[in-house]
Motif scaffolding. Structure first.
Motif, PDB file in Angstrom:
ATOM      1  N   ILE A 175       0.850  -1.196   0.000  1.00 48.16           N
ATOM      2  CA  ILE A 175       0.000   0.000   0.000  1.00 48.16           C
ATOM      3  C   ILE A 175       0.882   1.241   0.000  1.00 48.16           C
ATOM      4  O   ILE A 175       2.073   1.161   0.343  1.00 48.16           O
ATOM      5  N   GLY A 176       0.312   2.383  -0.373  1.00 48.30           N
ATOM      6  CA  GLY A 176       1.099   3.626  -0.431  1.00 48.30           C
ATOM      7  C   GLY A 176       2.223   3.456  -1.433  1.00 48.30           C
ATOM      8  O   GLY A 176       2.028   2.950  -2.544  1.00 48.30           O
ATOM      9  N   GLY A 177       3.417   3.807  -1.023  1.00 50.87           N
ATOM     10  CA  GLY A 177       4.558   3.712  -1.928  1.00 50.87           C
ATOM     11  C   GLY A 177       4.872   2.291  -2.348  1.00 50.87           C
ATOM     12  O   GLY A 177       5.544   2.062  -3.346  1.00 50.87           O
ATOM     13  N   SER A 178       4.383   1.332  -1.596  1.00 46.67           N
ATOM     14  CA  SER A 178       4.636  -0.073  -1.946  1.00 46.67           C
ATOM     15  C   SER A 178       3.568  -0.613  -2.895  1.00 46.67           C
ATOM     16  O   SER A 178       3.549  -1.815  -3.187  1.00 46.67           O
ATOM     17  N   SER A 228       6.520  -4.269   1.505  1.00 44.39           N
ATOM     18  CA  SER A 228       6.304  -3.345   2.617  1.00 44.39           C
ATOM     19  C   SER A 228       7.646  -2.955   3.195  1.00 44.39           C
ATOM     20  O   SER A 228       8.400  -3.828   3.645  1.00 44.39           O
ATOM     21  N   THR A 230       8.289  -1.474   5.954  1.00 48.09           N
ATOM     22  CA  THR A 230       8.363  -1.780   7.385  1.00 48.09           C
ATOM     23  C   THR A 230       7.963  -3.217   7.706  1.00 48.09           C
ATOM     24  O   THR A 230       8.335  -3.756   8.733  1.00 48.09           O
ATOM     25  N   PHE A 231       7.168  -3.809   6.851  1.00 52.20           N
ATOM     26  CA  PHE A 231       6.551  -5.122   7.074  1.00 52.20           C
ATOM     27  C   PHE A 231       5.698  -5.138   8.344  1.00 52.20           C
ATOM     28  O   PHE A 231       5.549  -6.169   9.006  1.00 52.20           O
ATOM     29  N   THR A 233       2.770  -2.787   8.194  1.00 52.54           N
ATOM     30  CA  THR A 233       1.586  -2.013   7.814  1.00 52.54           C
ATOM     31  C   THR A 233       0.335  -2.888   7.863  1.00 52.54           C
ATOM     32  O   THR A 233       0.293  -3.964   7.254  1.00 52.54           O
ATOM     33  N   GLY A 291       9.123   5.596   1.239  1.00 51.15           N
ATOM     34  CA  GLY A 291       8.136   4.750   0.555  1.00 51.15           C
ATOM     35  C   GLY A 291       7.691   5.342  -0.774  1.00 51.15           C
ATOM     36  O   GLY A 291       7.627   4.648  -1.803  1.00 51.15           O
ATOM     37  N   ARG A 292       7.422   6.646  -0.779  1.00 48.15           N
ATOM     38  CA  ARG A 292       6.909   7.268  -2.012  1.00 48.15           C
ATOM     39  C   ARG A 292       8.013   7.547  -3.027  1.00 48.15           C
ATOM     40  O   ARG A 292       7.745   8.084  -4.100  1.00 48.15           O
ATOM     41  N   GLN A 373       0.472  10.773  -3.819  1.00 45.88           N
ATOM     42  CA  GLN A 373       1.280  10.427  -2.642  1.00 45.88           C
ATOM     43  C   GLN A 373       2.620  11.164  -2.674  1.00 45.88           C
ATOM     44  O   GLN A 373       3.057  11.728  -1.667  1.00 45.88           O
ATOM     45  N   GLU A 377       2.053  13.622   0.357  1.00 46.14           N
ATOM     46  CA  GLU A 377       2.659  13.076   1.576  1.00 46.14           C
ATOM     47  C   GLU A 377       3.992  13.801   1.830  1.00 46.14           C
ATOM     48  O   GLU A 377       4.419  13.933   2.975  1.00 46.14           O
ATOM     49  N   GLN A 521       6.354  11.687   7.312  1.00 42.71           N
ATOM     50  CA  GLN A 521       4.909  11.571   7.080  1.00 42.71           C
ATOM     51  C   GLN A 521       4.189  11.313   8.401  1.00 42.71           C
ATOM     52  O   GLN A 521       3.404  10.394   8.522  1.00 42.71           O
ATOM     53  N   VAL A 524       0.241  10.649   8.994  1.00 40.59           N
ATOM     54  CA  VAL A 524      -0.556   9.438   8.780  1.00 40.59           C
ATOM     55  C   VAL A 524      -0.635   8.604  10.063  1.00 40.59           C
ATOM     56  O   VAL A 524      -1.359   7.610  10.109  1.00 40.59           O
ATOM     57  N   LYS A 528      -3.750   5.802  12.149  1.00 42.68           N
ATOM     58  CA  LYS A 528      -3.333   4.390  12.277  1.00 42.68           C
ATOM     59  C   LYS A 528      -3.496   3.935  13.721  1.00 42.68           C
ATOM     60  O   LYS A 528      -4.022   2.852  14.000  1.00 42.68           O
TER      61      LYS A 528
HETATM   62  O1  F6P Z   1       1.143   5.346   5.952  1.00 41.21           O
HETATM   63  C1  F6P Z   1       1.999   5.953   5.101  1.00 41.21           C
HETATM   64  C2  F6P Z   1       3.099   5.038   4.673  1.00 41.21           C
HETATM   65  O2  F6P Z   1       4.056   4.954   5.673  1.00 41.21           O
HETATM   66  C3  F6P Z   1       3.704   5.485   3.373  1.00 41.21           C
HETATM   67  O3  F6P Z   1       4.642   6.479   3.534  1.00 41.21           O
HETATM   68  C4  F6P Z   1       4.223   4.223   2.823  1.00 41.21           C
HETATM   69  O4  F6P Z   1       4.492   4.318   1.461  1.00 41.21           O
HETATM   70  C5  F6P Z   1       3.074   3.289   3.148  1.00 41.21           C
HETATM   71  O5  F6P Z   1       2.630   3.727   4.412  1.00 41.21           O
HETATM   72  C6  F6P Z   1       3.397   1.842   3.167  1.00 41.21           C
HETATM   73  O6  F6P Z   1       4.386   1.524   4.102  1.00 41.21           O
HETATM   74  P1  F6P Z   1       5.134   0.153   4.064  1.00 41.21           P
HETATM   75  O7  F6P Z   1       5.856   0.047   2.770  1.00 41.21           O
HETATM   76  O8  F6P Z   1       6.065   0.181   5.230  1.00 41.21           O
HETATM   77  O9  F6P Z   1       4.119  -0.944   4.195  1.00 41.21           O
END
Ligand code: F6P
Length: 566
Positions: A175-178, A228, A230-231, A233, A291-292, A373, A377, A521, A524, A528
């Motif tokens: 999601i987002g940048g991923s 992801s 961060t793995f 999300t 991410g973006r 984004q 963002e 960012q 956001v 969450k």
């Molecule tokens: O919630 C915003 C965000 O942190 C974005 O900046 C990022 O692209 C997206 O969530 C997805 O994050 P991740 O790649 O860690 O799952």
């Protein structure tokens, strides 16, 4: 590219940056800003009709180009003086030093204490960039080599699923940048993609996204890329769990199947392993890739699978060309700087609140969503680097749809509404698959729209057409509505790289002038955290005592009632 160490003269970067910032006056007190404010008063009534009539060469002069990307910015409400003052503002804002700081790996994302080095993702092997004393470029190329090897194995059919069947479907979960980069790039470069492979993208935690993406796929032929940074999300991990359950259900429940049908793209090996994906099947990137800004990192695995390693390398080469243009070209001829400065002018002096991005190229249909984004963002910030509330507008709202569809929908408001909406038109000299007269008709529309927005139609002209007096005001187009037109010969992987980098660096330019952190960012986070708190309140069999405001409490009760759980 020169090597510039990540720490300078033994001082931590954060010290260096705060020292640098102290030398700068607050934005609205910089001489160029004040001069621009005064200048705006003197030219605010000037019409593009007059600007063009007074300077027959304006449309040729106010253009810039680099390696096949051409920008016509003549239809902005600017004079030569405006441009001089905007460039002066860039200089007074320390833009040159900040560009150098980014390219040399300084930790310019100060609220996260991170370098901002998406430019290293496309740096050639022999161009070292040092972060914390380490050259990061060899690591970038090692991941690219690993990605290419994997992509070749899947594309050739050598990589088999658990039952021995060839992989035919690739599902990117992120999601987002991923997600937005991968899906945009897939759509943009579909012309170059291997049509024997099916690509799907699952992002929304709404289960329908997953259900619809997989309902016609055979698990034995399906590879999931869990993308992801961060793995952690919530949306991605929820979809990844559902993907694993779907796969195991379809393949008889043997967990060994996961290794053949799941790969991960992440910076977090520990979490990847905890999820059950072998880290041998993980493609890494680094905390200095936002991410973006990550579509050209391993997050681009689905892109590489679709278009092949050679085309992916061409995409990277396009990015790098624009990086070098941005890094080395004087601001007056620098496409991203010009685009960024014009956005500052339109936003902070002309009062525009949005930018419409209007690609006249169907393959770029997801480009506006991608840019949302990237731009919002990055520059949707309300405090300066040193935490002071800004007293000027920052990032505008980006939105758009491919032409010509938008013309039959929202262009009415752009032409005759009460708001000023600067437009970026993006178009190409050649269609990738020419079809009769289509491309000329498409292009005629781009040019016509930009012309109509700039010059409009006066009451006199309307009357001269014999229009009934009562209708004249309705048929007047005031014009004087700014736009940029970006042209390239055709949409190739290389051109896409240049286009994305153009906007990345335009966003950077804006962020430097606004003196904000374009790379964090925090906005956001709150939603969450609150969602995590509410999930158990919706899932528990009996409603726990709710401690929200009366509206949220009532909505939760109402939802529980609707779902039949009260
Ligand atoms: O919630 C915003 C965000 O942190 C974005 O900046 C990022 O692209 C997206 O969530 C997805 O994050 P991740 O790649 O860690 O799952």
């Amino acid at each position: 590219m020169k090597t510039r160490p990540g720490t300078t003269h033994g001082r931590p970067e954060s010290d260096r940056i705060s020292t640098m910032k102290k030398k700068l006056k607050p934005l609205t007190q910089r001489p160029a800003w004040k001069a621009l404010a005064a200048h705006y008063q003197s030219i605010k009534k000037l019409h593009l009709r007059k600007l063009f009539a007074d300077d027959p060469k304006r449309g040729e002069r106010l253009t810039a180009s680099t390696s096949g990307l051409f920008l016509d910015y003549s239809k902005n409400r600017i004079t030569d003086k405006t441009l001089q003052l905007l460039v002066k503002l860039a200089n007074e804002s320390g833009l040159r030093a900040r560009i150098d700081a980014m390219f040399s790996g300084e930790k310019i994302n100060i609220t996260e204490n991170r370098a901002v080095l998406h430019v290293a993702l496309r740096a050639p092997k022999n161009a070292p960039i040092i972060v914390d004393g380490k050259n990061v470029v060899p690591d970038v190329h090692a991941v690219l080599t690993k990605l290419s090897g994997f992509a070749q194995r899947v594309r050739s059919g050598e990589w088999k699923g658990f039952t021995g069947k060839r992989i035919k479907n690739i599902v990117n979960v992120g999601i987002g940048g991923s997600d937005l980069g991968p899906v945009m790039a897939y759509e943009a470069l579909r012309h170059y993609s291997d049509r024997s492979l099916t690509f799907r993208f699952v992002s929304n935690v709404d289960g329908i996204d997953f259900v619809e993406a997989t309902q016609d796929l055979d698990p034995a032929e399906t590879l999931f890329i869990i993308s992801s940074k961060t793995f952690t999300t919530l949306e991605t991990m929820t979809n990844a769990d559902s993907a694993r359950a779907w796969l195991l259900k379809g393949l008889g429940g043997d967990v060994k199947a996961v290794a053949k049908h799941f790969v991960a793209v992440s910076t977090n090996a520990e979490k990847v392993s905890a999820f059950g994906i072998d880290t041998a099947n993980m493609f890494g990137f680094w905390d200095w890739v936002g991410g973006r800004y990550s579509m050209d990192s391993a997050i681009g695995l689905s892109t590489m699978l679709a278009i092949g390693p050679d085309n992916f390398h061409a995409l990277l080469a396009g990015f790098h060309e624009m990086d070098e243009h941005f890094r080395t070209t004087p601001f007056e001829k620098n496409l991203p700087v010009l685009l960024g400065l014009l956005t500052i002018w339109n936003t902070d002096f002309l009062g525009a609140e949005t930018v419409a991005v209007l690609p006249y190229e169907q393959y770029l249909k997801r480009f506006p969503a991608y840019l949302q984004q990237l731009t919002m963002e990055s520059n949707g910030k309300h405090v300066t680097l040193d935490g002071k509330k800004v007293n000027y507008q920052t990032g505008p709202v980006y939105w758009g749809e491919p032409g010509t569809n938008g013309q039959h929908s929202f262009y009415q408001l752009i032409h005759q509404g009460t708001r000023l909406i600067p437009c970026d038109f993006i178009a190409f000299g050649q269609a990738l698959t020419p079809l009769g007269r289509h491309h000329d008709i498409l292009m005629a529309n781009v040019f016509a729209q930009a012309e109509a927005l700039a010059f409009g139609k006066t009451a006199q002209e309307v009357k001269a057409e014999g229009t009934a007096a009562a209708l004249v005001p309705h048929r007047v187009f005031e014009g004087n509505r700014p736009s940029n037109t970006i042209l390239a010969r055709k949409l190739t992987p290389e051109v896409l790289g240049k286009l994305v980098a153009l906007y990345e660096h335009s966003v950077f330019t804006q962020g430097i002038i606004w003196n904000i952190d374009s790379f964090d960012q925090w906005g956001v986070e709150l939603g969450k955290v609150l969602a995590q708190r509410i999930v158990p309140e919706l899932e528990s069999p009996a409603c726990p005592p709710l401690k929200h405001d009366s509206s949220t409490n009532h909505l939760i009760h109402h939802y529980r009632n609707l779902k039949g759980n009260l």
